[in-house]
Design a protein around this motif. Structure first.
Motif, mmCIF file in Angstrom:
data_model
loop_
_atom_site.group_PDB
_atom_site.id
_atom_site.type_symbol
_atom_site.label_atom_id
_atom_site.label_comp_id
_atom_site.label_asym_id
_atom_site.label_seq_id
_atom_site.Cartn_x
_atom_site.Cartn_y
_atom_site.Cartn_z
ATOM 1 N N ILE A 116 114.347 -2.362 64.025
ATOM 2 C CA ILE A 116 115.204 -1.252 64.454
ATOM 3 C C ILE A 116 116.234 -0.932 63.378
ATOM 4 C CG2 ILE A 116 117.098 -0.704 66.053
ATOM 5 C CD1 ILE A 116 115.481 -1.891 68.263
ATOM 6 N N ILE A 117 116.342 0.336 63.059
ATOM 7 C CA ILE A 117 117.411 0.816 62.175
ATOM 8 C C ILE A 117 118.453 1.469 63.084
ATOM 9 C CG2 ILE A 117 117.995 2.454 60.336
ATOM 10 C CD1 ILE A 117 116.101 0.530 59.202
ATOM 11 N N LYS A 118 119.683 0.981 63.026
ATOM 12 C CA LYS A 118 120.703 1.494 63.959
ATOM 13 C C LYS A 118 121.634 2.520 63.296
ATOM 14 C CE LYS A 118 121.190 -2.813 64.992
ATOM 15 N NZ LYS A 118 121.696 -4.133 65.380
ATOM 16 N N THR A 119 121.954 3.509 64.080
ATOM 17 C CA THR A 119 122.978 4.459 63.644
ATOM 18 C C THR A 119 123.690 4.951 64.915
ATOM 19 O OG1 THR A 119 123.446 6.422 62.324
ATOM 20 C CG2 THR A 119 121.460 6.492 63.664
ATOM 21 N N SER A 120 124.689 5.804 64.732
ATOM 22 C CA SER A 120 125.353 6.360 65.914
ATOM 23 C C SER A 120 125.569 7.851 65.691
ATOM 24 C CB SER A 120 126.697 5.672 66.142
ATOM 25 O OG SER A 120 127.560 6.001 65.086
ATOM 26 N N ARG A 121 125.895 8.540 66.733
ATOM 27 C CA ARG A 121 126.137 9.982 66.607
ATOM 28 C C ARG A 121 127.250 10.244 65.583
ATOM 29 N NH1 ARG A 121 124.096 13.598 70.591
ATOM 30 N NH2 ARG A 121 125.818 15.014 70.139
ATOM 31 N N SER A 122 128.299 9.421 65.641
ATOM 32 C CA SER A 122 129.422 9.689 64.737
ATOM 33 C C SER A 122 129.046 9.452 63.261
ATOM 34 C CB SER A 122 130.640 8.845 65.127
ATOM 35 O OG SER A 122 130.288 7.488 65.118
ATOM 36 N N GLN A 123 128.052 8.591 63.029
ATOM 37 C CA GLN A 123 127.619 8.357 61.640
ATOM 38 C C GLN A 123 126.665 9.439 61.145
ATOM 39 O OE1 GLN A 123 126.349 4.268 62.614
ATOM 40 N NE2 GLN A 123 127.231 3.696 60.651
ATOM 41 N N LEU A 124 126.155 10.220 62.070
ATOM 42 C CA LEU A 124 125.130 11.204 61.723
ATOM 43 C C LEU A 124 125.785 12.575 61.587
ATOM 44 C CD1 LEU A 124 122.019 10.823 61.506
ATOM 45 C CD2 LEU A 124 121.855 11.649 63.850
ATOM 46 N N ASP A 125 126.713 12.676 60.619
ATOM 47 C CA ASP A 125 127.506 13.897 60.616
ATOM 48 C C ASP A 125 127.260 14.831 59.435
ATOM 49 O OD1 ASP A 125 128.625 12.273 58.794
ATOM 50 O OD2 ASP A 125 130.672 12.353 59.592
ATOM 51 N N ASN A 126 126.313 14.497 58.561
ATOM 52 C CA ASN A 126 125.944 15.492 57.545
ATOM 53 C C ASN A 126 124.501 15.331 57.071
ATOM 54 O OD1 ASN A 126 125.813 13.759 55.177
ATOM 55 N ND2 ASN A 126 128.043 13.579 55.421
ATOM 56 N N ASP A 127 124.000 16.348 56.359
ATOM 57 C CA ASP A 127 122.583 16.395 55.972
ATOM 58 C C ASP A 127 122.161 15.174 55.162
ATOM 59 O OD1 ASP A 127 122.860 18.838 57.096
ATOM 60 O OD2 ASP A 127 121.941 19.969 55.455
ATOM 61 N N ILE A 141 111.856 1.775 63.906
ATOM 62 C CA ILE A 141 112.280 2.698 64.964
ATOM 63 C C ILE A 141 113.776 2.949 64.760
ATOM 64 C CG2 ILE A 141 112.645 2.897 67.454
ATOM 65 C CD1 ILE A 141 109.773 2.632 67.355
ATOM 66 N N ILE A 142 114.174 4.193 64.831
ATOM 67 C CA ILE A 142 115.601 4.508 64.698
ATOM 68 C C ILE A 142 116.254 4.464 66.087
ATOM 69 C CG2 ILE A 142 117.248 6.344 64.131
ATOM 70 C CD1 ILE A 142 115.332 7.225 61.931
ATOM 71 N N LEU A 143 117.363 3.743 66.175
ATOM 72 C CA LEU A 143 118.145 3.744 67.425
ATOM 73 C C LEU A 143 119.457 4.482 67.167
ATOM 74 C CD1 LEU A 143 118.761 0.921 69.966
ATOM 75 C CD2 LEU A 143 120.728 2.095 68.981
ATOM 76 N N ILE A 144 119.708 5.487 67.981
ATOM 77 C CA ILE A 144 120.962 6.240 67.841
ATOM 78 C C ILE A 144 121.883 5.901 69.005
ATOM 79 C CG2 ILE A 144 122.011 8.528 67.660
ATOM 80 C CD1 ILE A 144 119.261 9.511 66.630
ATOM 81 N N ASP A 145 122.991 5.265 68.687
ATOM 82 C CA ASP A 145 123.980 4.953 69.718
ATOM 83 C C ASP A 145 124.688 6.262 70.092
ATOM 84 O OD1 ASP A 145 125.922 4.020 71.360
ATOM 85 O OD2 ASP A 145 126.639 2.445 69.997
ATOM 86 N N SER A 146 124.420 6.723 71.307
ATOM 87 C CA SER A 146 124.948 8.033 71.720
ATOM 88 C C SER A 146 125.985 7.897 72.822
ATOM 89 C CB SER A 146 123.794 8.912 72.221
ATOM 90 O OG SER A 146 122.816 9.017 71.221
ATOM 91 N N ARG A 147 126.545 6.696 72.984
ATOM 92 C CA ARG A 147 127.454 6.488 74.116
ATOM 93 C C ARG A 147 128.811 7.134 73.913
ATOM 94 N NH1 ARG A 147 127.235 0.200 74.287
ATOM 95 N NH2 ARG A 147 127.203 0.676 72.062
#
Ligand SMILES: [Zn+2]
Length: 427
Positions: A116-127, A141-147
């Motif tokens: 699993i590769i982890k990221t969060s919504r706040s880290q996904l903020d530019n192209d 598999i990418i896991l996006i922490d969206s809480r």
């Protein structure tokens, strides 16, 4: 004294009538949302079992079949299904489908253990972060922490949602799969096609910092051509059998997610079917002035496809429909009902509210304009005057495993039914 007795008898007859209505509605809803009906989808013939049950009720009530031979109008759909194994394991523990996670309905098959590769919504903020995430993902598999969305402004939300949709659906996102880790309620949908990669929405409380791998088995089966059916019948009018009043409700729901999880769909829309069957029962005992047509539609959840089949090849003359009411979500009513097309057919809406006020039935009748959010829409587009009415308030279960008959309140069901009968009698 005599008169008093007579009123008492009348009153008790009416009360018995009403409680029978509710008993019948409960029986129908309990049946349709039981495990035997498989969530009324396209796994293990859920749709056909349901259609057989409804047509048997139509027959019992003496309805005339919609075609010379049959209550069924058959048509083909395509659908992605999960008839076999669905399993998500973390650290050797099986999670529970439907309550810990859902497999997005368009997901294809997958099987194996994945990093699993982890990221969060706040880290996904530019192209550039999106590009480097995709490059890093490879066979993981990418896991996006969206809480946590507290600090998102609407513009950021829009951008992040676009990135997530890219990861979910774009052929250019060369990734194995996606997990959305969220604290939102799980809500499932039905899919008429199969997507490129599995998408899992996870709500199980986990220590995601220590989560490094996941074991997945998704056994998806895409069926390009599946024959399903609408069910329809009528009761002939006594004075004007040429004009029709149509009542309809979709009977399909979301079906099954793996062998052990099914979606009962008590409010959505066993309750609507119970409403049209109750109306059929009433008009079989009290012959209507205009011909009444009763339609239980399939494949609403796949994109109002049953309504499309019906209106593309109408077995009745749509021009002769005096008025049509679509019932979808009829099982609560604590906060009244909402009437889609209320402002379009304002005279009919005024009639409905007038009856309601005079008889003190529902707590509220809200008005709404046109909306293409259920089966009535395609009839409306063909010029059929119609309402779509849904109940408000009460239990919030929707498109999840909690939409069960045991907890469906049916608070206003009897009054709702009574209101509609008065409405159809005065229309
Ligand atoms: Zn529905």
């Amino acid at each position: 004294m005599k008169k008093f007795k007579f009123i008492l008898i009348l009153l008790s007859v009416q009360l018995i009538g009403l409680s029978q209505d509710l008993d019948y509605a409960k029986k129908v809803i309990q049946k349709l949302s039981s495990v035997d009906f498989k969530g009324r989808g396209y796994v293990e013939n859920g749709d056909k079992i349901s259609a057989d049950y409804i047509s048997a009720e139509f027959q019992n009530l003496g309805l005339i079949p919609i075609t010379r031979k049959s209550y069924f109008q058959k048509f083909d759909i395509s659908v992605n299904t999960f008839p076999n194994r669905v399993s998500v394991r973390i650290d050797g523990n099986d999670l529970v489908a439907g309550s810990d996670y859902i497999i997005e309905s368009s997901s294809p098959s997958i099987s194996g253990k994945f990093q699993i590769i982890k990221t969060s919504r706040s880290q996904l903020d530019n192209d550039s972060k999106l590009v480097s995430l995709v490059n890093k993902a490879g066979n993981s598999i990418i896991l996006i922490d969206s809480r946590d969305r507290k600090n998102e402004n609407p513009e950021a939300t829009k951008k992040i949602d676009e990135y997530i949709n890219f990861l979910k659906y774009s052929p250019q996102a060369n990734i194995k799969g996606l997990i959305i880790y969220t604290s939102d309620k799980l809500t499932w949908e039905a899919a008429p096609e199969q997507g490129l990669r599995p998408i899992i929405t996870l709500i199980k409380d986990l220590d995601i910092n220590s989560l490094n791998s996941i074991e997945l088995v998704v056994d998806a089966k895409f069926i390009p051509k599946y024959e399903t059916q609408n069910v329809a019948g009528s009761i002939k009018g006594t004075t004007d059998s040429d004009s029709m009043i149509v009542v309809m409700a979709h009977y399909d729901h979301l079906g099954k997610m793996g062998k052990d999880t099914y979606f009962p769909g008590a409010n959505d829309n066993a309750s609507g079917v119970a409403m049209i069957l109750n109306l059929a029962k009433h008009y079989s005992e009290n012959k209507p002035e205009y011909t009444m047509v009763f339609i239980a539609l399939s494949a609403e959840e796949l994109g109002i496809l049953g309504a499309k089949a019906f209106t593309d090849n109408p077995p009745i003359d749509l021009k002769k429909i005096k008025f049509l009411v679509n019932f979808d979500l009829a099982g609560t009513g604590e906060e009244g009902v909402k009437v889609v097309n209320g402002s379009v057919f304002k005279d009919k809406f005024d009639l409905l509210t007038k009856i309601n006020k005079e008889q003190g039935l529902l707590p509220k009748i809200d008005i709404r304009g046109a909306a293409c959010n259920s089966d009535h829409c395609l009839f409306y587009q063909k010029g059929v005057p119609c309402f779509y009415i849904y109940t408000l308030g009460g239990i919030q279960a929707y498109h999840d495993i909690l939409d069960k008959s045991e907890t469906l309140p049916l608070t206003e069901f009897v009054d709702y039914c009574k209101l509609m009968i008065e409405f159809f009698n005065k229309i």
